[in-house]
Design an enzyme around this catalytic site. Sequence first.
Site, PDB file in Angstrom:
ATOM      1  N   GLU A  47       0.953  -1.601   0.269  1.00  0.00           N
ATOM      2  CA  GLU A  47      -0.390   0.349   0.113  1.00  0.00           C
ATOM      3  C   GLU A  47       0.728   1.234   0.104  1.00  0.00           C
ATOM      4  OE1 GLU A  47      -2.623   0.172  -1.370  1.00  0.00           O
ATOM      5  OE2 GLU A  47      -3.759  -1.279   0.184  1.00  0.00           O
ATOM      6  N   GLY A 136     -16.829   6.272  -2.944  1.00  0.00           N
ATOM      7  CA  GLY A 136     -15.934   6.297  -1.286  1.00  0.00           C
ATOM      8  C   GLY A 136     -15.723   5.371  -0.965  1.00  0.00           C
ATOM      9  N   ALA A 137     -15.402   4.415  -0.963  1.00  0.00           N
ATOM     10  CA  ALA A 137     -15.315   2.726  -0.282  1.00  0.00           C
ATOM     11  C   ALA A 137     -13.840   3.076  -0.170  1.00  0.00           C
ATOM     12  CB  ALA A 137     -16.312   1.840  -0.546  1.00  0.00           C
ATOM     13  N   LEU A 139     -12.728   1.828  -3.343  1.00  0.00           N
ATOM     14  CA  LEU A 139     -12.436   0.267  -3.495  1.00  0.00           C
ATOM     15  C   LEU A 139     -12.443   0.366  -5.793  1.00  0.00           C
ATOM     16  CD1 LEU A 139     -15.815  -1.952  -1.715  1.00  0.00           C
ATOM     17  CD2 LEU A 139     -13.237  -2.054  -1.239  1.00  0.00           C
ATOM     18  N   SER A 142     -13.716   5.856  -8.703  1.00  0.00           N
ATOM     19  CA  SER A 142     -12.937   5.666  -9.868  1.00  0.00           C
ATOM     20  C   SER A 142     -12.763   5.075 -11.230  1.00  0.00           C
ATOM     21  CB  SER A 142     -11.957   7.334  -8.783  1.00  0.00           C
ATOM     22  OG  SER A 142     -11.366   6.888  -9.172  1.00  0.00           O
ATOM     23  N   GLU A 180      -7.338  10.975 -13.834  1.00  0.00           N
ATOM     24  CA  GLU A 180      -6.933  11.059 -12.885  1.00  0.00           C
ATOM     25  C   GLU A 180      -6.365  12.266 -11.812  1.00  0.00           C
ATOM     26  OE1 GLU A 180      -8.399   8.105 -10.608  1.00  0.00           O
ATOM     27  OE2 GLU A 180      -7.834   8.490  -8.833  1.00  0.00           O
ATOM     28  N   ASP A 192      -4.274   1.686  -9.542  1.00  0.00           N
ATOM     29  CA  ASP A 192      -5.941   0.596  -9.246  1.00  0.00           C
ATOM     30  C   ASP A 192      -6.169   0.445 -10.837  1.00  0.00           C
ATOM     31  OD1 ASP A 192      -5.845   1.644  -6.683  1.00  0.00           O
ATOM     32  OD2 ASP A 192      -6.965   3.395  -7.065  1.00  0.00           O
ATOM     33  N   TYR A 244      -3.480  12.715   0.611  1.00  0.00           N
ATOM     34  CA  TYR A 244      -2.864  11.680  -0.049  1.00  0.00           C
ATOM     35  C   TYR A 244      -1.547  12.432  -0.487  1.00  0.00           C
ATOM     36  CZ  TYR A 244      -1.921   7.977  -3.925  1.00  0.00           C
ATOM     37  OH  TYR A 244      -1.287   7.559  -4.552  1.00  0.00           O
TER      38      TYR A 244
HETATM   39  C1  GLA Z   1      -5.174   4.950  -3.735  1.00  0.00           C
HETATM   40  C2  GLA Z   1      -4.244   5.670  -5.213  1.00  0.00           C
HETATM   41  C3  GLA Z   1      -3.421   4.197  -5.540  1.00  0.00           C
HETATM   42  C4  GLA Z   1      -2.640   3.593  -4.408  1.00  0.00           C
HETATM   43  C5  GLA Z   1      -3.223   3.623  -2.601  1.00  0.00           C
HETATM   44  C6  GLA Z   1      -2.648   3.567  -2.297  1.00  0.00           C
HETATM   45  O1  GLA Z   1      -5.946   3.464  -3.856  1.00  0.00           O
HETATM   46  O2  GLA Z   1      -5.756   5.499  -6.173  1.00  0.00           O
HETATM   47  O3  GLA Z   1      -2.619   4.169  -6.834  1.00  0.00           O
HETATM   48  O4  GLA Z   1      -2.098   4.566  -3.716  1.00  0.00           O
HETATM   49  O5  GLA Z   1      -4.493   4.744  -2.854  1.00  0.00           O
HETATM   50  O6  GLA Z   1      -1.678   2.135  -2.468  1.00  0.00           O
END
Ligand code: GLA
Length: 401
Positions: A47, A136-137, A139, A142, A180, A192, A244
């Site tokens: 992560e 917004g979960a 998951l 987007s 994005e 993602d 973030y």
């Molecule tokens: C979000 C971002 C990803 C990644 C994760 C954390 O999902 O979209 O690019 O950085 O957070 O691992």
Amino acid sequence: MSNHLSLLPAWDDAEGVRRASDLFLATYGSRPDGVWAAPGRVNLIGEHLDYNGGFSLPFALPHRTFVALARRDDEFVRLVSDLGADEPWTGSLDDLGPGRAAGWIAYAGGPAWVLRDEGLPVGGFDAAIASCVPLGAGLSSSAALETAVALALDELFHDGTLGADDAGRTRLAAACVRAENEVAGAATGGMDQAAALRTTAGHALLIDSRDASVRQVPLDLDAAGLAVLVIDTRAPHALADGQYASRRAACERAAARLAVRTLCEVADPEAALARLDDPEEVRRARHVFTEQERVRRVIDLVSASRLSKIGPDLDGSHASLAGDYEVSCRELDVAVSAARDAGARGARMTGGGFGGSAIALVERGAESRVADAVASAFAEHGFNPPAFLVARASAPGGRVA
Ligand code: GLA
């Protein structure tokens, strides 16, 4: 599952196609040229490493976003979705560029602007979006939206050239990351979009973000007698709110001080930590270094069919994300500790954090006991009731009608 627990439903293709096509017909009075779908994801481990040159190991959910789309002969774009109470949107391709589009319009329309910016012959289109990926979960709703639209545009304006193979999908994923970053204004990495476009069913996707290369890692939870329970905390979650980006900026500062391009290039983490003097950079870098080690161990265990042994690394990942990276929240902490107390082999937040979802590795058959325990703990803490789903490593995005 007990009756009072809500299990977030995954639509099958027929249902998703029907919902998106019906919305298209009701809005525009005609039939779409086709329907495309792309999945949300959970990340097993790794992560906040995708923008640090490290590994991540996501897999696609059965929950997908469906986009019914038709080509137009002009430069206009019309977008409608069932994602909220938003009115249909009408504008031009130029209106979908950086600084102009916001909210879900940026995710739905941003890829069109980027693909055209990159020289693809993208013109106007009408689209209707229906999704069962929880919003917004954490998951990746987007990326599911961006990649489903990108696949549709590639097929209708570019003969499906990019969607046809992994090299092309890598390029589509990169375009969606640009959408994005530049259009939606969220400084996210590429995990993602790769998960939505480059996974295969039954596998987790090992992404090496140094060069965007991937490896399919078989993930047979059933054979191991295990299940991944996803706990949507329903705590508010936003990646565009600065937190973030501030994590990412601290990592970039630390990398610059250590004279590497990304933190995962550091050869001797101990020595590197000793060289950093800003306490925030030390904590952020320590998460990156230790997480990279945990991913390596998990990859080895999963590859050796020893999935049941990954629990301690899931737990370690959560502790590091909560302590060193400071991206957890009370709801996520309560979710993982209640899951563990109820017998989960390991549990961690998944995705960007600051709300969103956690995953718990549980024995098959124990899903509802663990979910019950988490729901009770949430009630005791006065949190909103969580929602649950059971993750299966599902298929990547593609055309469904
Ligand atoms: C979000 C971002 C990803 C990644 C994760 C954390 O999902 O979209 O690019 O950085 O957070 O691992």
